[in-house]
Design a protein around this motif. Structure first.
Motif, mmCIF file in Angstrom:
data_model
loop_
_atom_site.group_PDB
_atom_site.id
_atom_site.type_symbol
_atom_site.label_atom_id
_atom_site.label_comp_id
_atom_site.label_asym_id
_atom_site.label_seq_id
_atom_site.Cartn_x
_atom_site.Cartn_y
_atom_site.Cartn_z
ATOM 1 N N ARG A 55 0.844 -1.343 0.023
ATOM 2 C CA ARG A 55 0.130 -0.133 0.035
ATOM 3 C C ARG A 55 1.040 1.238 0.062
ATOM 4 N NH1 ARG A 55 -4.622 -1.292 4.505
ATOM 5 N NH2 ARG A 55 -4.827 -3.558 4.088
ATOM 6 N N PRO A 56 0.389 2.280 -0.163
ATOM 7 C CA PRO A 56 1.083 3.615 -0.202
ATOM 8 C C PRO A 56 1.712 4.120 1.087
ATOM 9 C CG PRO A 56 -0.943 4.133 -1.719
ATOM 10 C CD PRO A 56 -1.138 2.634 -0.979
ATOM 11 N N GLU A 57 0.706 3.577 2.000
ATOM 12 C CA GLU A 57 1.281 3.931 3.451
ATOM 13 C C GLU A 57 1.333 2.748 4.260
ATOM 14 O OE1 GLU A 57 2.531 6.928 4.848
ATOM 15 O OE2 GLU A 57 2.153 7.711 2.580
ATOM 16 N N PRO A 58 1.958 2.318 4.998
ATOM 17 C CA PRO A 58 2.143 1.284 5.700
ATOM 18 C C PRO A 58 0.907 1.146 6.678
ATOM 19 C CG PRO A 58 4.383 2.129 5.954
ATOM 20 C CD PRO A 58 3.407 3.000 5.477
ATOM 21 N N PRO A 59 0.171 -0.070 6.524
ATOM 22 C CA PRO A 59 -1.141 -0.268 6.997
ATOM 23 C C PRO A 59 -0.999 -0.873 8.673
ATOM 24 C CG PRO A 59 -0.539 -2.170 5.792
ATOM 25 C CD PRO A 59 0.551 -1.201 5.411
ATOM 26 N N THR A 60 -2.027 -0.778 9.345
ATOM 27 C CA THR A 60 -1.773 -1.107 10.507
ATOM 28 C C THR A 60 -2.171 -2.598 10.681
ATOM 29 O OG1 THR A 60 -4.324 -0.513 11.121
ATOM 30 C CG2 THR A 60 -2.735 1.146 11.616
ATOM 31 N N ILE A 61 -1.880 -3.265 11.848
ATOM 32 C CA ILE A 61 -2.243 -4.744 11.737
ATOM 33 C C ILE A 61 -3.771 -4.933 11.837
ATOM 34 C CG2 ILE A 61 -2.066 -6.647 13.468
ATOM 35 C CD1 ILE A 61 0.694 -5.804 14.224
ATOM 36 N N GLY A 62 -4.566 -3.958 12.468
ATOM 37 C CA GLY A 62 -5.892 -3.913 12.375
ATOM 38 C C GLY A 62 -6.346 -3.996 10.838
ATOM 39 N N ALA A 63 -5.917 -3.103 10.220
ATOM 40 C CA ALA A 63 -6.534 -2.931 8.746
ATOM 41 C C ALA A 63 -6.262 -4.193 7.884
ATOM 42 C CB ALA A 63 -5.715 -1.683 7.907
ATOM 43 N N VAL A 64 -4.839 -4.799 8.206
ATOM 44 C CA VAL A 64 -4.616 -6.094 7.439
ATOM 45 C C VAL A 64 -5.434 -7.144 7.900
ATOM 46 C CG1 VAL A 64 -2.916 -7.530 7.089
ATOM 47 C CG2 VAL A 64 -2.192 -5.308 6.916
ATOM 48 N N ALA A 65 -5.827 -7.163 9.345
ATOM 49 C CA ALA A 65 -6.729 -8.224 9.619
ATOM 50 C C ALA A 65 -8.048 -8.165 9.222
ATOM 51 C CB ALA A 65 -6.562 -8.094 11.244
ATOM 52 N N SER A 66 -8.563 -7.078 8.903
ATOM 53 C CA SER A 66 -9.757 -6.836 8.478
ATOM 54 C C SER A 66 -9.727 -7.212 6.843
ATOM 55 C CB SER A 66 -10.139 -5.191 8.376
ATOM 56 O OG SER A 66 -11.410 -4.722 7.669
ATOM 57 N N LEU A 67 -8.842 -6.910 5.959
ATOM 58 C CA LEU A 67 -8.650 -7.167 4.623
ATOM 59 C C LEU A 67 -8.645 -8.713 4.702
ATOM 60 C CD1 LEU A 67 -8.026 -6.629 1.598
ATOM 61 C CD2 LEU A 67 -5.619 -6.904 2.441
ATOM 62 N N LEU A 68 -7.922 -9.302 5.464
ATOM 63 C CA LEU A 68 -7.837 -10.759 5.284
ATOM 64 C C LEU A 68 -8.763 -11.729 6.148
ATOM 65 C CD1 LEU A 68 -4.015 -10.991 5.472
ATOM 66 C CD2 LEU A 68 -5.356 -10.989 3.533
ATOM 67 N N ALA A 69 -9.685 -11.080 7.039
ATOM 68 C CA ALA A 69 -10.840 -11.697 7.662
ATOM 69 C C ALA A 69 -10.113 -12.709 8.741
ATOM 70 C CB ALA A 69 -11.654 -12.307 6.697
ATOM 71 N N MET A 70 -9.038 -12.041 9.370
ATOM 72 C CA MET A 70 -8.197 -12.689 10.313
ATOM 73 C C MET A 70 -8.562 -12.108 11.446
ATOM 74 S SD MET A 70 -5.020 -13.816 8.062
ATOM 75 C CE MET A 70 -4.242 -14.791 8.955
ATOM 76 N N ASP A 71 -8.238 -12.437 12.728
ATOM 77 C CA ASP A 71 -7.982 -11.937 13.919
ATOM 78 C C ASP A 71 -6.491 -11.014 14.066
ATOM 79 O OD1 ASP A 71 -6.215 -13.649 15.601
ATOM 80 O OD2 ASP A 71 -8.071 -15.022 15.633
ATOM 81 N N ARG A 72 -6.428 -10.192 14.809
ATOM 82 C CA ARG A 72 -5.034 -9.447 15.017
ATOM 83 C C ARG A 72 -4.013 -10.293 15.370
ATOM 84 N NH1 ARG A 72 -4.995 -3.856 15.670
ATOM 85 N NH2 ARG A 72 -3.551 -4.324 17.343
ATOM 86 N N SER A 73 -4.272 -11.269 16.272
ATOM 87 C CA SER A 73 -3.205 -12.201 16.930
ATOM 88 C C SER A 73 -2.779 -13.231 15.782
ATOM 89 C CB SER A 73 -3.634 -12.867 17.994
ATOM 90 O OG SER A 73 -4.702 -13.772 17.712
ATOM 91 N N THR A 74 -3.644 -13.561 14.901
ATOM 92 C CA THR A 74 -3.222 -14.549 13.857
ATOM 93 C C THR A 74 -2.374 -13.646 12.869
ATOM 94 O OG1 THR A 74 -5.324 -15.691 14.127
ATOM 95 C CG2 THR A 74 -4.003 -15.941 11.854
ATOM 96 N N VAL A 75 -2.716 -12.445 12.729
ATOM 97 C CA VAL A 75 -1.824 -11.516 11.682
ATOM 98 C C VAL A 75 -0.546 -11.419 12.141
ATOM 99 C CG1 VAL A 75 -1.662 -9.460 10.444
ATOM 100 C CG2 VAL A 75 -3.854 -10.729 10.458
ATOM 101 N N THR A 76 -0.550 -11.027 13.680
ATOM 102 C CA THR A 76 0.823 -11.004 14.137
ATOM 103 C C THR A 76 1.694 -12.131 14.179
ATOM 104 O OG1 THR A 76 -0.234 -9.180 15.622
ATOM 105 C CG2 THR A 76 1.981 -10.013 16.443
ATOM 106 N N ALA A 77 1.061 -13.279 14.401
ATOM 107 C CA ALA A 77 1.774 -14.377 14.275
ATOM 108 C C ALA A 77 2.410 -14.945 12.881
ATOM 109 C CB ALA A 77 0.931 -15.711 14.800
ATOM 110 N N ASN A 78 1.414 -14.679 11.954
ATOM 111 C CA ASN A 78 2.001 -14.685 10.724
ATOM 112 C C ASN A 78 2.922 -13.759 10.082
ATOM 113 O OD1 ASN A 78 0.307 -17.122 9.672
ATOM 114 N ND2 ASN A 78 -1.517 -16.093 10.030
ATOM 115 N N LEU A 79 3.002 -12.413 10.574
ATOM 116 C CA LEU A 79 3.926 -11.622 10.167
ATOM 117 C C LEU A 79 5.511 -11.927 10.869
ATOM 118 C CD1 LEU A 79 2.021 -8.450 10.821
ATOM 119 C CD2 LEU A 79 3.039 -9.313 8.678
ATOM 120 N N LYS A 80 5.251 -12.963 12.045
ATOM 121 C CA LYS A 80 6.668 -12.994 12.444
ATOM 122 C C LYS A 80 7.924 -13.674 11.495
ATOM 123 C CE LYS A 80 5.766 -11.634 16.663
ATOM 124 N NZ LYS A 80 6.015 -10.411 17.057
#
Length: 145
Positions: A55-80
């Motif tokens: 994206r043009p600006e780095p998204p928040t974890i919440g924005a990515v979670a919403s896009l992927l229909a995942m919870d924030r903790s799952t996004v965080t774990a997948n980012l590691k």
């Protein structure tokens, strides 16, 4: 004493359950894209995550979670693992010091650029097998998501 569950009901659910058919299709698609992405060393889920970060600006974890229909903790774990590989950088949100923003690194952008043609080829091959090229399926799935 419980009422027996007729086998005819089992067969009806097997043949008509939208959730079951969506789950089976999602698993098969994931395996197919995982195999296609193997040459660049990522999974289909990692490709979706990297693409969601582009994206043009780095998204928040919440924005990515919403896009992927995942919870924030799952996004965080997948980012590691992506962070360990140097593909993403996680930083404090300058507007809200409690939050985090995720940016693709140069290495992450290069990997996404290498993976996208693989995705395009595989996606085109799958759509070629679908009536209407996938538009009807995509439309129905979008209504449900």
């Amino acid at each position: 004493m419980s009422t027996p569950h007729p086998f005819a009901t089992t067969l009806h659910i097997r043949d008509h359950c939208l959730c079951l058919h969506a789950q089976r299709a999602a698993r098969r698609l994931s395996r197919r894209f995982d195999e296609a992405m193997r040459p660049v060393g990522i999974t289909s889920g990692q490709f979706s995550l990297l693409n969601g970060l582009n994206r043009p600006e780095p998204p928040t974890i919440g924005a990515v979670a919403s896009l992927l229909a995942m919870d924030r903790s799952t996004v965080t774990a997948n980012l590691k693992p992506l962070e360990r590989q140097g593909l993403v950088q996680i930083e404090l949100d300058p507007e809200d010091r409690r939050g985090r923003r995720i940016a693709l690194t140069e290495q992450g952008l290069a990997l996404l650029a290498a993976a996208t043609p693989i995705w395009a080829r595989e996606h085109a091959a799958i759509e070629a097998t679908l009536n209407g090229g996938g538009d009807a399926l995509r439309g129905g799935l979008n209504l449900l998501s």
